[in-house]
Design a protein around this motif. Sequence first.
Motif, mmCIF file in Angstrom:
data_model
loop_
_atom_site.group_PDB
_atom_site.id
_atom_site.type_symbol
_atom_site.label_atom_id
_atom_site.label_comp_id
_atom_site.label_asym_id
_atom_site.label_seq_id
_atom_site.Cartn_x
_atom_site.Cartn_y
_atom_site.Cartn_z
ATOM 1 N N PRO A 38 39.865 84.338 63.236
ATOM 2 C CA PRO A 38 39.334 85.128 64.350
ATOM 3 C C PRO A 38 38.298 84.375 65.184
ATOM 4 O O PRO A 38 38.231 84.553 66.406
ATOM 5 C CB PRO A 38 38.734 86.367 63.687
ATOM 6 C CG PRO A 38 38.634 86.067 62.240
ATOM 7 C CD PRO A 38 39.606 84.973 61.939
ATOM 8 N N ALA A 39 37.517 83.501 64.556
ATOM 9 C CA ALA A 39 36.508 82.745 65.305
ATOM 10 C C ALA A 39 37.168 81.793 66.297
ATOM 11 O O ALA A 39 36.761 81.703 67.460
ATOM 12 C CB ALA A 39 35.607 81.976 64.342
ATOM 13 N N LEU A 56 46.198 81.098 67.605
ATOM 14 C CA LEU A 56 46.409 80.428 66.331
ATOM 15 C C LEU A 56 46.921 81.438 65.312
ATOM 16 O O LEU A 56 46.410 82.554 65.219
ATOM 17 C CB LEU A 56 45.079 79.822 65.849
ATOM 18 C CG LEU A 56 45.042 79.153 64.480
ATOM 19 C CD1 LEU A 56 45.994 77.966 64.425
ATOM 20 C CD2 LEU A 56 43.621 78.725 64.167
ATOM 21 N N THR A 57 47.942 81.045 64.558
ATOM 22 C CA THR A 57 48.487 81.927 63.521
ATOM 23 C C THR A 57 47.943 81.499 62.159
ATOM 24 O O THR A 57 47.460 80.374 61.990
ATOM 25 C CB THR A 57 50.020 81.868 63.480
ATOM 26 O OG1 THR A 57 50.421 80.537 63.112
ATOM 27 C CG2 THR A 57 50.619 82.249 64.831
ATOM 28 N N ASP A 58 48.059 82.392 61.197
ATOM 29 C CA ASP A 58 47.591 82.125 59.847
ATOM 30 C C ASP A 58 48.320 80.923 59.238
ATOM 31 O O ASP A 58 47.707 80.065 58.609
ATOM 32 C CB ASP A 58 47.783 83.371 58.987
ATOM 33 C CG ASP A 58 46.966 83.316 57.719
ATOM 34 O OD1 ASP A 58 45.735 83.157 57.820
ATOM 35 O OD2 ASP A 58 47.564 83.416 56.636
ATOM 36 N N ARG A 59 49.609 80.855 59.446
ATOM 37 C CA ARG A 59 50.406 79.754 58.880
ATOM 38 C C ARG A 59 49.997 78.408 59.475
ATOM 39 O O ARG A 59 49.838 77.419 58.752
ATOM 40 C CB ARG A 59 51.881 80.007 59.116
ATOM 41 C CG ARG A 59 52.745 78.906 58.574
ATOM 42 C CD ARG A 59 54.207 79.187 58.786
ATOM 43 N NE ARG A 59 54.985 78.033 58.365
ATOM 44 C CZ ARG A 59 56.208 77.814 58.733
ATOM 45 N NH1 ARG A 59 56.820 78.667 59.537
ATOM 46 N NH2 ARG A 59 56.852 76.762 58.327
ATOM 47 N N VAL A 60 49.828 78.366 60.784
ATOM 48 C CA VAL A 60 49.441 77.109 61.430
ATOM 49 C C VAL A 60 48.026 76.712 61.002
ATOM 50 O O VAL A 60 47.753 75.536 60.768
ATOM 51 C CB VAL A 60 49.571 77.215 62.967
ATOM 52 C CG1 VAL A 60 49.000 75.989 63.664
ATOM 53 C CG2 VAL A 60 51.029 77.418 63.361
ATOM 54 N N LEU A 61 47.128 77.683 60.873
ATOM 55 C CA LEU A 61 45.783 77.380 60.398
ATOM 56 C C LEU A 61 45.844 76.781 59.000
ATOM 57 O O LEU A 61 45.176 75.783 58.712
ATOM 58 C CB LEU A 61 44.895 78.625 60.405
ATOM 59 C CG LEU A 61 43.496 78.422 59.815
ATOM 60 C CD1 LEU A 61 42.713 77.365 60.593
ATOM 61 C CD2 LEU A 61 42.736 79.743 59.793
#
Length: 125
Positions: A38-39, A56-61
């Motif tokens: 989220p930041a 940004l998605t969770d997977r890419v992060l």
Amino acid sequence: MPYRQAVEDVMAVLRGQWTVAVLAALALGETRRKDLLPAINAVDERVGRVSHARPLTDRVLEDTLRRMQEDGLIGKRAEPGPFGATWYSLTPTGYSLLSALRPLAEWAQENRYSRRRQSGDRPAS
């Protein structure tokens, strides 16, 4: 190491469109994994998604964090227990890279409009 090889090596470390965003987010200090997504997306939203077409998605992060850990840019600390948080922070190498990027960012800001003029684009008013 020859200059060209050194530049190619650093470009390989910076691969992925979210690496710099993660470096910048962690520059403020150790951050919980759940707060990073989220930041980073909030900053992108605030500046109008200039660099990224989508959030940004969770997977890419997760892929970006893993790659940055492998490159020695960030460290990971997991709290024990089933509900323990995972924290990420910049390593000395990560801070060093972030400092090295500052002159490059300044160059980009100084030359933004001249590059656009050369390509025929007009700056936004």
